[in-house]
Design an enzyme around this catalytic site. Structure first.
Site, short mmCIF file in Angstrom:
data_model
loop_
_atom_site.label_atom_id
_atom_site.label_comp_id
_atom_site.label_asym_id
_atom_site.label_seq_id
_atom_site.Cartn_x
_atom_site.Cartn_y
_atom_site.Cartn_z
N SER A 139 38.49 -22.74 14.83
CA SER A 139 37.61 -22.48 15.98
C SER A 139 36.71 -21.30 15.64
CB SER A 139 38.45 -22.15 17.21
OG SER A 139 37.65 -21.62 18.27
N TYR A 152 45.60 -18.13 21.55
CA TYR A 152 44.74 -19.18 20.99
C TYR A 152 43.91 -18.62 19.84
CZ TYR A 152 41.25 -22.87 20.63
OH TYR A 152 40.43 -23.87 20.15
#
Length: 254
Positions: A139, A152
């Site tokens: 990401s 995350y």
């Protein structure tokens, strides 16, 4: 990774980026197997998209991964691409352990142990194929943190370094490692994200990803233009500004 002629397994692909990528790769002439936890979602995909195979898998469960791998390889012994797509994202408050410990454990189990176990289930088989690829999914938040989602961010940073490391180890095999680095995309990953004007439209993201795979088959990382703001802040020397901008504009960054 070649854009066509592959047999691809994409767990975590019953919605969002995973499903959109599965459909786009199927349209490019690949055999695609979609995995997910929800039997009803898998049945709907099989009905709506004839030719796409499905298998039930829970990437947070080691036994489920092993069973799914056996099923996929029994039906598709020519499999040569694994896309470790599954992941979850949760807002956490790290002022109090009761507000983040359970979430952090769940995120790490799904986002880090899940891909590790998936790769473990398929890596020996992939080395028997003349041209194989492991696609990891990190990401933009692996490189620039969003304040609201510490676990995350950390899980995706781990996936980035895992990708870098296993690429080195597997360099003596037929297996390539390709890291997909999405920006914020309009999916259901987080509440409100599908309507977030700061997120990239899903169809635009998938179209750019497919174009990059097609035009750069030897690439090690797939980076759409939108993610480069986050990906290269430290290299450009404007990291602090990038962090401030991200957390000022993202609805989950408050």
């Amino acid at each position: 990774m070649n854009i066509s002629g592959n047999t691809i397994f994409i767990p975590g692909a019953t919605s969002g980026i995973g499903l959109a990528l599965a459909l786009a790769l199927r349209a490019k002439g690949n055999t695609v197997v979609v995995g997910g936890r929800r039997a009803e979602a898998l049945a709907r995909i099989a009905s709506e998209h004839p030719g796409i195979d499905t298998v039930r898998v829970d990437v947070a469960d080691a036994a489920s991964i092993d069973a799914a791998a056996k099923e996929v390889l029994a039906r598709h012994p020519e499999l040569n691409v694994l896309v470790a797509m599954a992941g979850i994202m949760q807002v956490e408050d790290w002022h109090r352990p009761e507000s983040f410990l359970a979430s952090a454990e769940q995120v790490v189990t799904t986002n880090v142990l899940g891909p590790i176990r998936l790769i473990g289930a398929f890596v020996e088989h992939l080395q028997t194929r003349p041209d194989a690829t492991i696609v990891t999914v990190s990401s933009g938040l692996a490189f620039t943190p969003l304040k609201a989602t510490p676990s995350y961010n950390a899980s995706k940073a781990a996936i980035h370094m895992l990708s870098e490391s296993i690429r080195l180890q597997l360099a003596d095999t037929t297996v390539k490692v390709l890291e997909l680095e999405p920006p914020s995309v309009r999916t259901g990953l987080m509440p409100g994200q599908e309507d977030n004007e700061h997120a990239m439209p899903l169809d635009e993201f998938i179209a750019e990803v497919v174009e990059l795979i097609e035009t750069r088959p030897e690439a090690k990382e797939i980076q759409v233009e939108r993610v480069k703001f986050l990906r290269y802040g430290e290299a450009r020397g404007d990291y602090d500004q990038v962090v401030a901008t991200l957390n000022a504009t993202d609805p989950h960054g408050k």
